[in-house]
Design an enzyme around this catalytic site. Structure first.
Site, PDB file in Angstrom:
ATOM      1  N   GLU A 273      24.367  30.806 -14.926  1.00 20.02           N
ATOM      2  CA  GLU A 273      22.932  30.790 -15.237  1.00 20.02           C
ATOM      3  C   GLU A 273      22.729  30.021 -16.526  1.00 20.02           C
ATOM      4  OE1 GLU A 273      21.012  34.617 -15.445  1.00 20.02           O
ATOM      5  OE2 GLU A 273      22.269  35.444 -13.845  1.00 20.02           O
ATOM      6  N   GLU A 323       9.385  34.639 -10.844  1.00 21.35           N
ATOM      7  CA  GLU A 323       9.447  35.972 -10.234  1.00 21.35           C
ATOM      8  C   GLU A 323       8.517  36.913 -11.010  1.00 21.35           C
ATOM      9  OE1 GLU A 323      13.742  37.025  -9.054  1.00 21.35           O
ATOM     10  OE2 GLU A 323      13.986  35.463 -10.575  1.00 21.35           O
ATOM     11  N   LYS A 326       9.799  40.736 -12.105  1.00 23.80           N
ATOM     12  CA  LYS A 326      10.972  40.998 -12.930  1.00 23.80           C
ATOM     13  C   LYS A 326      10.599  41.895 -14.102  1.00 23.80           C
ATOM     14  CE  LYS A 326      14.356  38.440 -13.902  1.00 23.80           C
ATOM     15  NZ  LYS A 326      15.224  37.431 -14.536  1.00 23.80           N
ATOM     16  N   GLU A 334      10.586  36.504 -19.082  1.00 29.59           N
ATOM     17  CA  GLU A 334      11.463  36.779 -17.953  1.00 29.59           C
ATOM     18  C   GLU A 334      10.859  36.387 -16.602  1.00 29.59           C
ATOM     19  OE1 GLU A 334      14.566  37.789 -17.248  1.00 29.59           O
ATOM     20  OE2 GLU A 334      15.070  37.552 -19.350  1.00 29.59           O
TER      21      GLU A 334
END
Length: 492
Positions: A273, A323, A326, A334
């Protein structure tokens, strides 16, 4: 007949032309991408997979098995790393049968001609993260061994490798000597980490690490901003004969030194990541995200490597799509790591070849949306006593991270904040009329309240899209049916 010298010269030109063209063709050394699914509304997997192929993204990392995504990947040549969530580690560590069942259902069952090209199984995700307070320490290695055993005994011809994606906090350099060559694993996890590394090494499997220069900047106001980027003008970090001009290389080489001290100087390393968010913090925006990710891709594919380890660097961008569900415990950013918006639209141009070609990403095509309508603060509302509580309620059940300090919608007025919160709640709940009321404080409008740098989104349709796309009629029918039920109750 042409003279031999001319023929040789023409052959030489053809070879040069061929080599030049080869640099423009993906050769398996492309970047990968993480596809997370913690969103209230999911894009159809088949459309996302088509987008991956359109963009030449041929390496994909999944945090857990998803049948819909695996079905969409069937028949493609996209290389897949499929993960086992941390919450399954205890079960996998204690029950070899559970590990074998997981492998059969989620990995080896896809090994057939025209199946899914699974290459890696990621056991856990950052299980040694300091904030987990040791929750998964005792389960990681036993789970890793049971999964490896299940893969070995699966009886299929496909070859798989296991790995454990670690957060970069598993290693560090002492404050007294903050240079890569002083790097080592954290004392409290060192012995266990080396056991895992040895197991991976014996099975010719890679060490996977997640590196986030953005988080170094986010957590330290004194961190040199330019050092986070690959084209920064910050004063370089000198470590003996090695010179570091960016945080990524310094971080990665800290790991390489730690691995060398543990006896594994040639251990294969994958960066599982790495990326930069576009909202939710003063340093999270499109300009910086593009600057970091483009510089990262160019650097990783250049073959220059780091001062300690030369060659191309295998990376998986974090992440593919925003997203909105999250956890924001680490920070509002995030929910904004995607190179694509929630609806599959590219946020910025990004050349995935690393050749600095002025080429944009292809979007997810044929996306279905809900109706173009928004929920905003009712301009006729006079009693605003419940407004703060209503805003808090709406944000607690939707995504208002864009309203935070330094974020894209932080400049809105108090009324604008209310409208944004109401609309996010309304969109997440699929535009039901009863979700735009808030005791009379909200009203539905067909006028887009978005501003230049602050978008009020219309959510994508999902599930039975025909019902969602005709939400207005559906709402009316529900109310009519409700009225008949009330009337019938009086008659009987």
């Amino acid at each position: 007949m042409l003279p031999k010298r001319i023929l040789d010269y023409q052959s030489y030109l053809l070879v040069l032309l061929f080599l030049a063209l080869m640099t423009l063709v993906p050769n398996g050394n492309s970047v990968g991408v993480n596809w997370g699914t913690m969103a209230t509304h999911q894009l159809p997997p088949n459309k996302v997979v088509k987008m991956l192929r359109d963009n030449g993204l041929d390496k994909l990392k999944l945090f857990e098995y998803n049948e819909g995504i695996m079905t969409a990947l069937t028949g493609t040549d996209i290389e897949v790393m499929v993960g086992i969530p941390n919450c399954r580690l205890k079960e996998m560590s204690e029950d070899p049968g559970a590990a074998a069942s997981w492998v059969y259902n989620n990995v080896s069952g896809y090994c057939y001609d025209g199946g899914v090209n699974i290459k890696y199984v990621a056991v856990g995700n950052e299980p040694f993260l300091q904030t987990y307070n040791g929750t998964y320490l005792q389960y990681t290695l036993p789970a890793l061994k049971n999964i490896q055993k299940a893969l070995d005994e699966s009886g299929v011809r496909c070859q798989y490798k296991v790995t454990v994606p670690f957060n970069a906090d598993i290693y560090n350099s002492p404050e007294s000597n903050p240079v890569p060559s002083a790097g080592d694993f954290r004392p409290e996890v060192k012995d266990l980490a080396i056991e895992i590394i040895q197991f991976l090494y014996l099975h010719d499997a890679p060490f996977t690490v997640n590196i986030y220069p953005f988080l170094s900047l986010y957590g330290n106001d004194y961190f040199p901003v330019e050092f986070a980027f690959f084209d920064g003008a910050n004063k370089p970090l000198r470590d003996g004969n090695n010179v570091y001009r960016n945080a990524f290389d310094a971080n990665l080489d800290t790991l390489i030194y730690a691995l060398s001290k543990a006896g594994f100087p040639d251990m294969e390393v994958i960066v599982g990541e790495v990326g930069w968010p576009t909202d939710g913090d003063k340093n999270a925006n499109i300009q910086k995200a593009k600057r970091f990710n483009q510089g990262l891709i160019k650097h990783a594919l250049s073959g220059i490597g780091t001062p300690v380890r030369k060659g191309k660097i295998e990376i998986y961008l974090f992440s593919l799509i925003d997203e909105n569900a999250k956890s924001i415990e680490p920070g509002n950013f995030e929910r904004h790591w995607g190179i694509l918006e929630f609806d599959g639209k590219p946020k910025y141009q990004l050349d995935l070849t690393g050749l600095e070609v002025d080429k944009g990403l292809s979007p997810v095509e044929d996306v279905k949306y809900q109706l173009k309508r928004w929920c905003v603060l009712n301009p006729q509302a006079t009693d605003l006593g419940e407004l703060p509580e209503s805003i808090s309620y709406a944000c607690s059940l939707s995504d208002c991270t864009a309203l935070g300090y330094g974020s894209s919608c932080n400049h809105l007025t108090a009324k604008g904040n209310a409208s944004y919160a109401f609309n996010m709640y309304y969109q997440v709940n699929n535009q039901h009329l009863w979700d735009c009321d808030f005791s009379g404080l909200a009203i539905v409008t067909d006028e887009n309240p978005s501003e230049e740098d602050c978008q009020f989104p219309v959510m994508i349709a999902y599930g039975n899209s025909s019902m969602l796309l005709h939400g207005g009629l559906l709402d009316v029918l529900v109310r009519i049916i409700g009225g008949f039920i009330v009337l019938f109750s009086f008659l009987i």
